[in-house]
Design a protein around this motif. Structure first.
Motif, PDB file in Angstrom:
ATOM      1  N   ALA A 155       0.834  -1.210   0.000  1.00  0.00           N
ATOM      2  CA  ALA A 155       0.000   0.000   0.000  1.00  0.00           C
ATOM      3  C   ALA A 155       0.868   1.259   0.000  1.00  0.00           C
ATOM      4  O   ALA A 155       0.602   2.217  -0.751  1.00  0.00           O
ATOM      5  CB  ALA A 155      -0.926  -0.009   1.212  1.00  0.00           C
ATOM      6  N   HIS A 156       1.909   1.269   0.809  1.00  0.00           N
ATOM      7  CA  HIS A 156       2.765   2.463   0.879  1.00  0.00           C
ATOM      8  C   HIS A 156       3.680   2.569  -0.345  1.00  0.00           C
ATOM      9  O   HIS A 156       4.024   3.674  -0.763  1.00  0.00           O
ATOM     10  CB  HIS A 156       3.580   2.449   2.181  1.00  0.00           C
ATOM     11  CG  HIS A 156       2.739   2.680   3.390  1.00  0.00           C
ATOM     12  ND1 HIS A 156       2.111   3.873   3.644  1.00  0.00           N
ATOM     13  CD2 HIS A 156       2.399   1.843   4.415  1.00  0.00           C
ATOM     14  CE1 HIS A 156       1.431   3.794   4.779  1.00  0.00           C
ATOM     15  NE2 HIS A 156       1.579   2.564   5.263  1.00  0.00           N
ATOM     16  N   ASP A 157       4.062   1.437  -0.909  1.00  0.00           N
ATOM     17  CA  ASP A 157       4.855   1.453  -2.142  1.00  0.00           C
ATOM     18  C   ASP A 157       4.065   2.094  -3.270  1.00  0.00           C
ATOM     19  O   ASP A 157       4.563   2.966  -4.002  1.00  0.00           O
ATOM     20  CB  ASP A 157       5.256   0.017  -2.501  1.00  0.00           C
ATOM     21  CG  ASP A 157       5.979  -0.073  -3.832  1.00  0.00           C
ATOM     22  OD1 ASP A 157       6.935   0.694  -4.042  1.00  0.00           O
ATOM     23  OD2 ASP A 157       5.589  -0.903  -4.668  1.00  0.00           O
ATOM     24  N   LEU A 158       2.808   1.674  -3.433  1.00  0.00           N
ATOM     25  CA  LEU A 158       1.949   2.256  -4.466  1.00  0.00           C
ATOM     26  C   LEU A 158       1.789   3.759  -4.246  1.00  0.00           C
ATOM     27  O   LEU A 158       1.885   4.553  -5.187  1.00  0.00           O
ATOM     28  CB  LEU A 158       0.582   1.569  -4.457  1.00  0.00           C
ATOM     29  CG  LEU A 158       0.520   0.162  -5.048  1.00  0.00           C
ATOM     30  CD1 LEU A 158      -0.772  -0.535  -4.647  1.00  0.00           C
ATOM     31  CD2 LEU A 158       0.643   0.209  -6.566  1.00  0.00           C
ATOM     32  N   ALA A 159       1.547   4.152  -2.981  1.00  0.00           N
ATOM     33  CA  ALA A 159       1.345   5.566  -2.673  1.00  0.00           C
ATOM     34  C   ALA A 159       2.624   6.369  -2.888  1.00  0.00           C
ATOM     35  O   ALA A 159       2.581   7.513  -3.368  1.00  0.00           O
ATOM     36  CB  ALA A 159       0.857   5.718  -1.235  1.00  0.00           C
ATOM     37  N   PHE A 160       3.769   5.795  -2.536  1.00  0.00           N
ATOM     38  CA  PHE A 160       5.077   6.439  -2.727  1.00  0.00           C
ATOM     39  C   PHE A 160       5.265   6.814  -4.196  1.00  0.00           C
ATOM     40  O   PHE A 160       5.568   7.971  -4.537  1.00  0.00           O
ATOM     41  CB  PHE A 160       6.158   5.459  -2.272  1.00  0.00           C
ATOM     42  CG  PHE A 160       7.583   5.912  -2.470  1.00  0.00           C
ATOM     43  CD1 PHE A 160       8.244   6.630  -1.481  1.00  0.00           C
ATOM     44  CD2 PHE A 160       8.289   5.579  -3.628  1.00  0.00           C
ATOM     45  CE1 PHE A 160       9.576   7.024  -1.648  1.00  0.00           C
ATOM     46  CE2 PHE A 160       9.602   5.966  -3.798  1.00  0.00           C
ATOM     47  CZ  PHE A 160      10.253   6.692  -2.814  1.00  0.00           C
ATOM     48  N   HIS A 161       5.057   5.850  -5.084  1.00  0.00           N
ATOM     49  CA  HIS A 161       5.261   6.109  -6.512  1.00  0.00           C
ATOM     50  C   HIS A 161       4.153   6.980  -7.101  1.00  0.00           C
ATOM     51  O   HIS A 161       4.411   7.775  -8.008  1.00  0.00           O
ATOM     52  CB  HIS A 161       5.372   4.784  -7.268  1.00  0.00           C
ATOM     53  CG  HIS A 161       6.627   4.029  -6.964  1.00  0.00           C
ATOM     54  ND1 HIS A 161       7.856   4.418  -7.456  1.00  0.00           N
ATOM     55  CD2 HIS A 161       6.857   2.926  -6.199  1.00  0.00           C
ATOM     56  CE1 HIS A 161       8.783   3.581  -7.022  1.00  0.00           C
ATOM     57  NE2 HIS A 161       8.209   2.673  -6.259  1.00  0.00           N
ATOM     58  N   ARG A 162       2.949   6.852  -6.559  1.00  0.00           N
ATOM     59  CA  ARG A 162       1.837   7.678  -7.054  1.00  0.00           C
ATOM     60  C   ARG A 162       2.080   9.151  -6.743  1.00  0.00           C
ATOM     61  O   ARG A 162       1.828  10.025  -7.588  1.00  0.00           O
ATOM     62  CB  ARG A 162       0.527   7.201  -6.415  1.00  0.00           C
ATOM     63  CG  ARG A 162      -0.720   7.855  -7.008  1.00  0.00           C
ATOM     64  CD  ARG A 162      -1.979   7.282  -6.360  1.00  0.00           C
ATOM     65  NE  ARG A 162      -2.165   5.892  -6.735  1.00  0.00           N
ATOM     66  CZ  ARG A 162      -2.310   4.887  -5.864  1.00  0.00           C
ATOM     67  NH1 ARG A 162      -2.276   5.129  -4.563  1.00  0.00           N
ATOM     68  NH2 ARG A 162      -2.495   3.653  -6.289  1.00  0.00           N
ATOM     69  N   GLU A 163       2.590   9.433  -5.541  1.00  0.00           N
ATOM     70  CA  GLU A 163       2.897  10.816  -5.168  1.00  0.00           C
ATOM     71  C   GLU A 163       3.973  11.405  -6.071  1.00  0.00           C
ATOM     72  O   GLU A 163       3.906  12.566  -6.479  1.00  0.00           O
ATOM     73  CB  GLU A 163       3.360  10.881  -3.709  1.00  0.00           C
ATOM     74  CG  GLU A 163       2.271  10.668  -2.685  1.00  0.00           C
ATOM     75  CD  GLU A 163       1.308  11.845  -2.593  1.00  0.00           C
ATOM     76  OE1 GLU A 163       1.646  12.941  -3.070  1.00  0.00           O
ATOM     77  OE2 GLU A 163       0.214  11.646  -2.045  1.00  0.00           O
ATOM     78  N   ILE A 164       4.970  10.591  -6.392  1.00  0.00           N
ATOM     79  CA  ILE A 164       6.059  11.061  -7.254  1.00  0.00           C
ATOM     80  C   ILE A 164       5.532  11.347  -8.655  1.00  0.00           C
ATOM     81  O   ILE A 164       5.853  12.378  -9.259  1.00  0.00           O
ATOM     82  CB  ILE A 164       7.201  10.040  -7.299  1.00  0.00           C
ATOM     83  CG1 ILE A 164       7.882   9.958  -5.924  1.00  0.00           C
ATOM     84  CG2 ILE A 164       8.227  10.399  -8.373  1.00  0.00           C
ATOM     85  CD1 ILE A 164       8.886   8.833  -5.788  1.00  0.00           C
TER      86      ILE A 164
END
Length: 242
Positions: A155-164
């Motif tokens: 979940a945090h990996d997806l959010a990390f890349h989505r924010e970038i």
């Protein structure tokens, strides 16, 4: 000669009908592209469009249904059919199905595409990211580092890349990357990393991306993102049957 009529020696089947439907789809798309239909505008009635294009109402109905699935049109109950706001995320939503359903060599190809786009998006983000966006990236990095639960990391990996991707400032690129970011495949990767004890390596890769963003160094960001997705590519190749 009617181009939709069956030819001698053939059977009148779906392909002929599909050709008419495709023509209707292209006609509606042209009306939108040329500004005759604007985002948010109500479509003429199915009857009027069919008459205007010289096709049957059933073919027109199929065209409208197809464009609705693609996110170009939307049906509003009791009101009619409208052109959507044509947001990149809505139009490219079905793109994600490709990533979800691809396997083997085709999935490697998709990762190659993702590596190219992700590295570009990360480089752009290094130049454009705001302090608030950078804080969100750091928040997800910290959360990723604080757990060994693959679902939480995912979940945090997806959010990390989505924010970038959002920080890159290119909505179309962000939408394509979202489509390439199959949650199903990423979950498989994280489970594989857990079995291989590779969490430390991938955490270092995420940290390198974050450092480049903090430094506002586009080339370092590009290299870090390319290396990160490249590692996923190599991992996937090891999973393919030999």
């Amino acid at each position: 000669m009617d181009e939709t009529a069956p030819q001698k020696g053939t059977v009148e089947t779906a392909p002929q009908k599909g050709t008419v439907t495709q023509r209707a789809i292209e006609a509606v798309k042209a009306m939108i592209a040329e500004g005759r239909l604007e985002p948010g505008q109500r479509l003429p009635t199915e009857r009027d469009l069919a008459a205007r294009l010289g096709i049957s109402r059933s073919s027109m109905r199929e065209a409208i249904r197809a464009l609705t699935v693609l996110g170009v049109l939307e049906a509003r109950h009791g009101s009619g059919i409208y052109v959507t706001q044509l947001e990149a995320g809505d139009l490219l939503e079905t793109f994600g199905v490709v990533a979800d359903l691809s396997r083997g060599p085709r999935l490697v190809e998709l990762l190659e595409v993702r590596r190219i786009l992700e590295s570009t998006a990360t480089a752009l983000a290094a130049a454009r990211i705001t302090p608030d966006q950078l804080a969100e990236v750091e928040k997800h990095l910290t959360a990723m580092n604080a757990t060994d639960d693959p679902e939480e990391i995912l979940a945090h990996d997806l959010a990390f890349h989505r924010e970038i991707a959002a920080a890159a400032g290119n909505e179309t690129m962000a939408a394509i990357l979202e489509g390439l970011s199959s949650r199903t495949f990423r979950a498989r990767v994280w489970r594989g990393y857990q079995e291989e004890g590779a969490f430390a390596r991938t955490r270092r890769e995420h940290a390198a991306i974050h450092r480049a963003l903090v430094a506002r160094d586009p080339e370092a960001a590009r290299a870090a993102a390319a290396a990160h997705v490249g590692e996923v590519e190599e991992w996937l190749r090891t999973q393919l049957p030999t």
